[in-house]
Design a protein around this motif. Structure first.
Motif, PDB file in Angstrom:
ATOM      1  N   HIS A 105      47.588   0.059   2.514  1.00 25.58           N
ATOM      2  CA  HIS A 105      46.086   0.183   2.413  1.00 25.58           C
ATOM      3  C   HIS A 105      45.603   0.305   3.728  1.00 25.58           C
ATOM      4  CE1 HIS A 105      45.756  -0.694  -1.741  1.00 25.58           C
ATOM      5  NE2 HIS A 105      46.626  -1.612  -1.735  1.00 25.58           N
ATOM      6  N   VAL A 106      44.539   1.398   3.635  1.00 26.34           N
ATOM      7  CA  VAL A 106      44.057   1.793   4.888  1.00 26.34           C
ATOM      8  C   VAL A 106      43.416   0.894   5.816  1.00 26.34           C
ATOM      9  CG1 VAL A 106      41.777   2.731   4.044  1.00 26.34           C
ATOM     10  CG2 VAL A 106      42.924   3.856   6.286  1.00 26.34           C
ATOM     11  N   ARG A 107      43.496   0.692   7.064  1.00 27.71           N
ATOM     12  CA  ARG A 107      42.983  -0.308   7.927  1.00 27.71           C
ATOM     13  C   ARG A 107      42.458   0.637   8.918  1.00 27.71           C
ATOM     14  NH1 ARG A 107      45.943  -5.251   8.496  1.00 27.71           N
ATOM     15  NH2 ARG A 107      47.895  -5.507   7.535  1.00 27.71           N
ATOM     16  N   VAL A 108      41.303  -0.101   9.697  1.00 32.96           N
ATOM     17  CA  VAL A 108      40.646   0.543  10.605  1.00 32.96           C
ATOM     18  C   VAL A 108      40.951  -0.252  12.027  1.00 32.96           C
ATOM     19  CG1 VAL A 108      38.220   1.039  12.021  1.00 32.96           C
ATOM     20  CG2 VAL A 108      38.526   1.290   9.366  1.00 32.96           C
ATOM     21  N   ASP A 109      42.105   0.443  12.524  1.00 33.26           N
ATOM     22  CA  ASP A 109      42.803  -0.462  13.584  1.00 33.26           C
ATOM     23  C   ASP A 109      42.440  -0.070  15.072  1.00 33.26           C
ATOM     24  OD1 ASP A 109      43.657   2.101  13.570  1.00 33.26           O
ATOM     25  OD2 ASP A 109      45.901   1.639  13.078  1.00 33.26           O
ATOM     26  N   ILE A 110      41.252   0.229  15.255  1.00 35.97           N
ATOM     27  CA  ILE A 110      40.543   0.326  16.478  1.00 35.97           C
ATOM     28  C   ILE A 110      40.925  -0.715  17.120  1.00 35.97           C
ATOM     29  CG2 ILE A 110      38.213   0.751  17.506  1.00 35.97           C
ATOM     30  CD1 ILE A 110      37.197   1.830  15.116  1.00 35.97           C
ATOM     31  N   PHE A 111      40.762  -1.920  16.748  1.00 38.99           N
ATOM     32  CA  PHE A 111      41.038  -3.323  17.396  1.00 38.99           C
ATOM     33  C   PHE A 111      42.323  -3.593  17.035  1.00 38.99           C
ATOM     34  CE2 PHE A 111      40.622  -7.813  16.991  1.00 38.99           C
ATOM     35  CZ  PHE A 111      40.204  -8.345  18.288  1.00 38.99           C
ATOM     36  N   TYR A 112      42.663  -3.897  15.814  1.00 36.04           N
ATOM     37  CA  TYR A 112      43.900  -4.406  15.579  1.00 36.04           C
ATOM     38  C   TYR A 112      44.903  -3.914  16.193  1.00 36.04           C
ATOM     39  CZ  TYR A 112      46.927  -5.691  11.702  1.00 36.04           C
ATOM     40  OH  TYR A 112      48.129  -6.531  10.839  1.00 36.04           O
ATOM     41  N   ALA A 113      45.068  -2.464  16.306  1.00 36.20           N
ATOM     42  CA  ALA A 113      46.316  -1.816  17.327  1.00 36.20           C
ATOM     43  C   ALA A 113      46.404  -2.295  18.234  1.00 36.20           C
ATOM     44  CB  ALA A 113      46.174  -0.235  16.922  1.00 36.20           C
ATOM     45  N   LYS A 114      45.328  -2.659  19.164  1.00 34.72           N
ATOM     46  CA  LYS A 114      45.523  -3.119  20.452  1.00 34.72           C
ATOM     47  C   LYS A 114      45.967  -4.732  20.757  1.00 34.72           C
ATOM     48  CE  LYS A 114      42.338   0.353  22.153  1.00 34.72           C
ATOM     49  NZ  LYS A 114      40.980   0.550  21.895  1.00 34.72           N
ATOM     50  N   VAL A 115      45.907  -5.674  19.840  1.00 34.27           N
ATOM     51  CA  VAL A 115      46.039  -6.784  19.801  1.00 34.27           C
ATOM     52  C   VAL A 115      47.547  -7.227  19.797  1.00 34.27           C
ATOM     53  CG1 VAL A 115      43.778  -7.681  19.342  1.00 34.27           C
ATOM     54  CG2 VAL A 115      45.523  -7.655  17.646  1.00 34.27           C
ATOM     55  N   SER A 116      48.081  -8.439  20.317  1.00 32.10           N
ATOM     56  CA  SER A 116      49.068  -8.844  19.859  1.00 32.10           C
ATOM     57  C   SER A 116      49.783  -9.018  18.435  1.00 32.10           C
ATOM     58  CB  SER A 116      49.545 -10.239  20.686  1.00 32.10           C
ATOM     59  OG  SER A 116      48.689 -11.035  20.145  1.00 32.10           O
ATOM     60  N   PRO A 117      50.983  -9.048  18.250  1.00 35.97           N
ATOM     61  CA  PRO A 117      51.358  -9.307  16.745  1.00 35.97           C
ATOM     62  C   PRO A 117      51.004 -10.758  16.213  1.00 35.97           C
ATOM     63  CG  PRO A 117      53.196  -8.257  18.275  1.00 35.97           C
ATOM     64  CD  PRO A 117      52.186  -8.566  19.011  1.00 35.97           C
ATOM     65  N   HIS A 118      50.827 -11.583  17.228  1.00 35.25           N
ATOM     66  CA  HIS A 118      50.675 -12.732  16.922  1.00 35.25           C
ATOM     67  C   HIS A 118      48.932 -12.849  16.500  1.00 35.25           C
ATOM     68  CE1 HIS A 118      50.804 -17.223  17.541  1.00 35.25           C
ATOM     69  NE2 HIS A 118      49.606 -17.429  18.018  1.00 35.25           N
ATOM     70  N   THR A 119      47.998 -12.389  17.292  1.00 34.28           N
ATOM     71  CA  THR A 119      46.866 -12.153  16.697  1.00 34.28           C
ATOM     72  C   THR A 119      46.612 -11.246  15.375  1.00 34.28           C
ATOM     73  OG1 THR A 119      46.227 -11.965  19.001  1.00 34.28           O
ATOM     74  CG2 THR A 119      44.506 -11.584  17.697  1.00 34.28           C
ATOM     75  N   GLN A 120      47.342 -10.325  15.360  1.00 34.69           N
ATOM     76  CA  GLN A 120      47.224  -9.632  14.007  1.00 34.69           C
ATOM     77  C   GLN A 120      47.855 -10.536  12.873  1.00 34.69           C
ATOM     78  OE1 GLN A 120      50.105  -6.274  14.515  1.00 34.69           O
ATOM     79  NE2 GLN A 120      48.786  -4.906  15.751  1.00 34.69           N
ATOM     80  N   ALA A 121      48.788 -11.486  13.229  1.00 34.69           N
ATOM     81  CA  ALA A 121      48.953 -12.252  11.967  1.00 34.69           C
ATOM     82  C   ALA A 121      48.097 -13.317  11.655  1.00 34.69           C
ATOM     83  CB  ALA A 121      50.402 -13.205  12.537  1.00 34.69           C
ATOM     84  N   LYS A 122      47.332 -13.632  12.677  1.00 37.89           N
ATOM     85  CA  LYS A 122      46.101 -14.637  12.590  1.00 37.89           C
ATOM     86  C   LYS A 122      45.097 -13.887  11.579  1.00 37.89           C
ATOM     87  CE  LYS A 122      46.233 -17.800  16.234  1.00 37.89           C
ATOM     88  NZ  LYS A 122      45.747 -18.131  17.724  1.00 37.89           N
ATOM     89  N   ILE A 123      44.627 -12.501  12.091  1.00 45.64           N
ATOM     90  CA  ILE A 123      43.722 -11.704  11.251  1.00 45.64           C
ATOM     91  C   ILE A 123      43.997 -11.638   9.875  1.00 45.64           C
ATOM     92  CG2 ILE A 123      42.918  -9.326  11.180  1.00 45.64           C
ATOM     93  CD1 ILE A 123      43.047  -9.286  14.145  1.00 45.64           C
ATOM     94  N   ASP A 124      45.389 -11.381   9.734  1.00 41.48           N
ATOM     95  CA  ASP A 124      45.832 -11.235   8.290  1.00 41.48           C
ATOM     96  C   ASP A 124      45.708 -12.285   7.517  1.00 41.48           C
ATOM     97  OD1 ASP A 124      46.116  -8.181   8.390  1.00 41.48           O
ATOM     98  OD2 ASP A 124      48.480  -8.549   8.835  1.00 41.48           O
ATOM     99  N   LEU A 125      46.134 -13.390   8.177  1.00 44.62           N
ATOM    100  CA  LEU A 125      46.170 -14.862   7.255  1.00 44.62           C
ATOM    101  C   LEU A 125      44.655 -14.910   6.783  1.00 44.62           C
ATOM    102  CD1 LEU A 125      48.286 -16.725   6.830  1.00 44.62           C
ATOM    103  CD2 LEU A 125      47.738 -17.898   8.726  1.00 44.62           C
ATOM    104  N   PHE A 126      43.821 -14.787   7.976  1.00 41.83           N
ATOM    105  CA  PHE A 126      42.320 -14.928   7.513  1.00 41.83           C
ATOM    106  C   PHE A 126      42.062 -14.053   6.407  1.00 41.83           C
ATOM    107  CE2 PHE A 126      38.218 -12.656   8.172  1.00 41.83           C
ATOM    108  CZ  PHE A 126      37.192 -13.758   7.803  1.00 41.83           C
ATOM    109  N   GLY A 127      42.086 -12.724   6.360  1.00 45.75           N
ATOM    110  CA  GLY A 127      41.839 -11.837   5.577  1.00 45.75           C
ATOM    111  C   GLY A 127      42.444 -11.988   4.098  1.00 45.75           C
ATOM    112  N   HIS A 128      43.735 -12.680   4.228  1.00 42.20           N
ATOM    113  CA  HIS A 128      44.460 -12.894   2.759  1.00 42.20           C
ATOM    114  C   HIS A 128      43.719 -14.104   2.030  1.00 42.20           C
ATOM    115  CE1 HIS A 128      47.596  -9.764   2.550  1.00 42.20           C
ATOM    116  NE2 HIS A 128      47.792 -10.211   3.608  1.00 42.20           N
ATOM    117  N   ILE A 129      43.454 -15.117   3.020  1.00 43.14           N
ATOM    118  CA  ILE A 129      42.932 -16.209   2.342  1.00 43.14           C
ATOM    119  C   ILE A 129      41.529 -16.263   2.030  1.00 43.14           C
ATOM    120  CG2 ILE A 129      42.794 -18.858   2.739  1.00 43.14           C
ATOM    121  CD1 ILE A 129      45.339 -18.468   4.385  1.00 43.14           C
ATOM    122  N   VAL A 130      40.800 -15.694   3.175  1.00 40.72           N
ATOM    123  CA  VAL A 130      39.277 -15.764   2.661  1.00 40.72           C
ATOM    124  C   VAL A 130      38.764 -14.407   1.760  1.00 40.72           C
ATOM    125  CG1 VAL A 130      37.028 -15.584   3.844  1.00 40.72           C
ATOM    126  CG2 VAL A 130      38.931 -16.922   4.974  1.00 40.72           C
TER     127      VAL A 130
END
Lengths: 177, 515
Positions: free
Chosen positions: A82-107
């Motif tokens: 599912h398309v992501r706009v990874d301007i920011f996402y691609a640059k952060v650590s896998p740890h931060t990516q997991a946090k973003i995804d966790l937020f996205g899935h739950i909220v």
């Protein structure tokens, strides 16, 4: 560290089981992509060559088309297509990516799919109650099946979302230890 | 709480920029703000009861069925490496010319317009295949990147593009809404064919502008685009007819059938997909004779049925009619047998299943966005967003022209963050009815919007095309070079928009003439 309720192994096992559902669905549903090409092509032959047309055949293509993207959505989430706009996402650590995804899935994902399930349920239930007929006269008399794709879409996505949440949690916890 | 609608738009852009999948960012923002609105008393939750009807409307939308079929066609062409071979042969054909490699990239970009229609897919494919070749031949890296980025976005506006199908559906609804508001009861609609027809000349105009620019620059600054040095001989006629002709014939046949009003886009797309399968099967070792025989049988069938049609569903079919039908059936079965032979070859080469999977995920991605956008617009309109946008548009200084300029700027800026699909299904239904009511021609408007969006993919720092190329380009090409490379092309795009703005006939003449 407090002993976690679920061990990493357990979480991985559950996530794998949940993945199996969409993997199996995806590898079955993808054949509809080919089937709809072939059926639509036969419709073209029948119509232009023999002057024969069937509304039910046209609706069959519509059913396959709808099923392809409604039932394929969960698999698409599984393979992260599912398309992501990874301007920011691609640059952060896998740890931060997991946090973003966790937020996205739950909220975002889970509440919206639950809401979609809740507010479309009455129309699906009513459709089953009267075994709602074809979309247009002479079509496939199974609109209720078509409508059932809506809850199926929601549930497949919710299942996949839960698996993603487990994987994100595992990643965050592994980083802690 | 006031301004909840505007906050909702801001939250949407925020969530999307975080990097969570776009479609679920759209749905999530919508539901969160529906509840916020409910708590603050500015949204009636029972409005969400309309969701069932909305989603069912999407499931039964006949116009959009062409999308997975076109995607399948593009994916098969790409996976069976027909696209790659096309580019490679074209490169050798024009390579000895100054700037010739650049021209062939532009031409292939235009031809592959039918491909997946997602900016990323085309740009990545071209970046992986064409960019290294151009660099090896000594092209200026910035110039080469600019060509690839721009050619990769041509697929957005040159028909048959999946995005134009979505655009035509949205424009048609907006046009009908505008006519209802004018009190008309016999409303006109806009078909996919009309939008394809409208986009054809503007698309070709852009291709022409690019080619002139590439050749002109190669002539003035020969070091930027030298001819290919190595001893790759000119492709023979056989090679050209094997690699270049089939895709061109396929695209022209599909487009011609739609524009000629012979077939619906869905029908033409299925023929296109079958053609791609036959070509892919041949590429994977099915004897070319079979594919040619199948194509000939089906072509013969098309001609024969045009000259001597039969209507088996009628009650007065004669004996001769049945004999004729049997002959036609034999031809059709021959064609179908060849299709299955091709499918078998594709499956043995392990291409068929990946192609189906890609078709499914691309289609699911597009439709998840359309579906969630319908949730978003339901909530946005419920929060009073539609009235606000209409108020903003009508309050623009300069009347209809001012509103149009404002809308174009808005679309352009949103194009930095959002993909074509999102802007088309979320923003356009909000602004286009008002613009049509102000007197702007819907076809012309659709084409301006399409080219505008295509341009916004090229603009640094957030252009989509640039990001994808960054991912696919070799490391020695710097991001600065990519930015510098697209700059002249952005100027060319703006020139293209201005030309079509000043001479609307480029977009409106063809649909008015053939439909």
């Amino acid at each position: 560290m407090v002993d976690p309720v679920l061990s990493l192994n357990h979480m991985k096992k559950i996530a794998d089981h949940l993945d199996t559902i969409n993997r199996a669905t995806g590898s079955t549903v993808r054949w509809l992509a080919l089937a709809m090409v072939l059926v639509q092509f036969v419709i073209v032959l029948l119509r232009y060559v023999f002057g024969v047309s069937f509304i039910a055949a046209n609706e069959a293509v519509l059913y396959m088309h709808s099923a392809l993207f409604m039932l394929g959505a969960g698999y698409t989430l599984l393979v992260d297509d599912h398309v992501r706009v990874d301007i920011f996402y691609a640059k952060v650590s896998p740890h931060t990516q997991a946090k973003i995804d966790l937020f996205g899935h739950i909220v975002l994902l889970l509440p919206s799919m639950l809401a979609l399930l809740w507010w479309t349920w009455p129309s699906v239930r009513n459709s089953w109650a009267i075994l709602e007929g074809p979309i247009s006269v002479g079509g496939i008399p199974a609109s209720f099946l078509l409508k059932s794709l809506i809850p199926a879409f929601c549930i497949l996505l919710i299942v996949q979302s839960l698996s993603c949440i487990l994987k994100n949690l595992m990643q965050l916890r592994e980083a802690e230890s | 709480m006031p301004h909840l609608d505007l906050l909702m738009l801001a939250a949407l852009i925020g969530c999307i920029l975080l990097g969570f999948p776009v479609s679920f960012s759209i749905a999530g923002t919508a539901i969160v703000f529906a509840f916020l609105g409910w708590i603050t008393g500015s949204f009636d939750l029972s409005l969400l009861g309309a969701l069932g009807q909305r989603v069912f409307g999407l499931l039964t939308n006949n116009v959009l069925i062409a999308i997975p079929l076109f995607v399948m066609m593009g994916v098969v062409l790409e996976k069976s490496r027909i696209a790659e071979e096309l580019l490679e042969t074209m490169g050798r054909l024009f390579g000895s010319l100054r700037g010739g490699l650049g021209v062939s990239v532009v031409l292939v970009g235009a031809l592959l317009a039918a491909s997946t229609g997602i900016v990323g897919a085309t740009v990545i494919a071209m970046g992986l295949i064409a960019l290294p070749t151009m660099l090896r031949s000594g092209y200026n890296p910035a110039f080469a990147s600019g060509i690839v980025c721009t050619a990769g976005t041509l697929g957005q506006i040159i028909p048959p593009s999946t995005l134009l199908i979505i655009l035509s559906d949205v424009m048609s609804n907006a046009y009908q809404q505008a006519q209802f508001e004018q009190g008309k009861f016999t409303v006109e609609t806009i078909s996919v064919g009309q939008i394809f027809a409208g986009a054809l000349f503007p698309g070709l105009l852009l291709v022409g502008i690019y080619i002139i620019y590439v050749l002109g620059r190669a002539y003035l600054r020969p070091d930027d685009a030298p001819p290919v040095q190595q001893s790759s001989e000119q492709p023979s006629v056989v090679e050209i007819s094997r690699a270049i002709l089939p895709p061109i014939i396929l695209i022209i046949a599909v487009l011609g059938a739609i524009l000629g009003g012979i077939a619906t886009p869905t029908e033409a797309a299925s023929v296109g997909a079958v053609g791609a399968i036959l070509m892919g099967g041949t590429r994977q070792g099915m004897p070319a004779k079979i594919a040619i025989a199948a194509a000939a049988a089906l072509l013969l069938l098309a001609i024969a049925t045009g000259l001597a049609p039969i209507r088996l569903q009628r009650s007065d079919v004669t004996m001769l009619g049945w004999v004729q039908g049997a002959v036609y059936a034999a031809l059709a079965f021959g064609g179908i047998a060849a299709i299955f032979a091709a499918l078998r070859k594709l499956d043995i080469a392990d291409l068929l299943r990946p192609a189906m999977t890609s078709t499914m995920t691309v289609t699911a991605m597009i439709f998840a966005t359309i579906l969630t956008a319908s949730i978003f617009s339901l909530v946005f309109v419920g929060l009073g967003g539609q009235e606000r946008i209409e108020a903003i548009l009508t309050a623009m200084p300069g009347g209809p022209l001012g509103a149009l300029i404002f809308s174009m700027l808005l679309i352009f800026i949103l194009g930095f963050f959002l993909d074509f699909v999102e802007i088309t299904v979320i923003l356009l239904p909000l602004i286009v009815p008002a613009l049509i009511l102000m007197g702007h021609d819907p076809y012309w408007l659709a084409i301006l919007i399409a080219i505008n969006l295509q341009t916004s993919f090229l603009t640094p720092p957030f252009g989509f095309s640039l990001f994808y190329l960054r991912g696919a380009a070799p490391k020695e090409v710097t991001t600065g070079q990519i930015y510098a490379g697209v700059a002249p092309f952005i100027a060319l795009q703006v020139a293209g928009i201005l030309i079509i703005w000043l001479i609307p006939a480029i977009a409106t003449w063809l649909p008015a003439t053939i439909f």
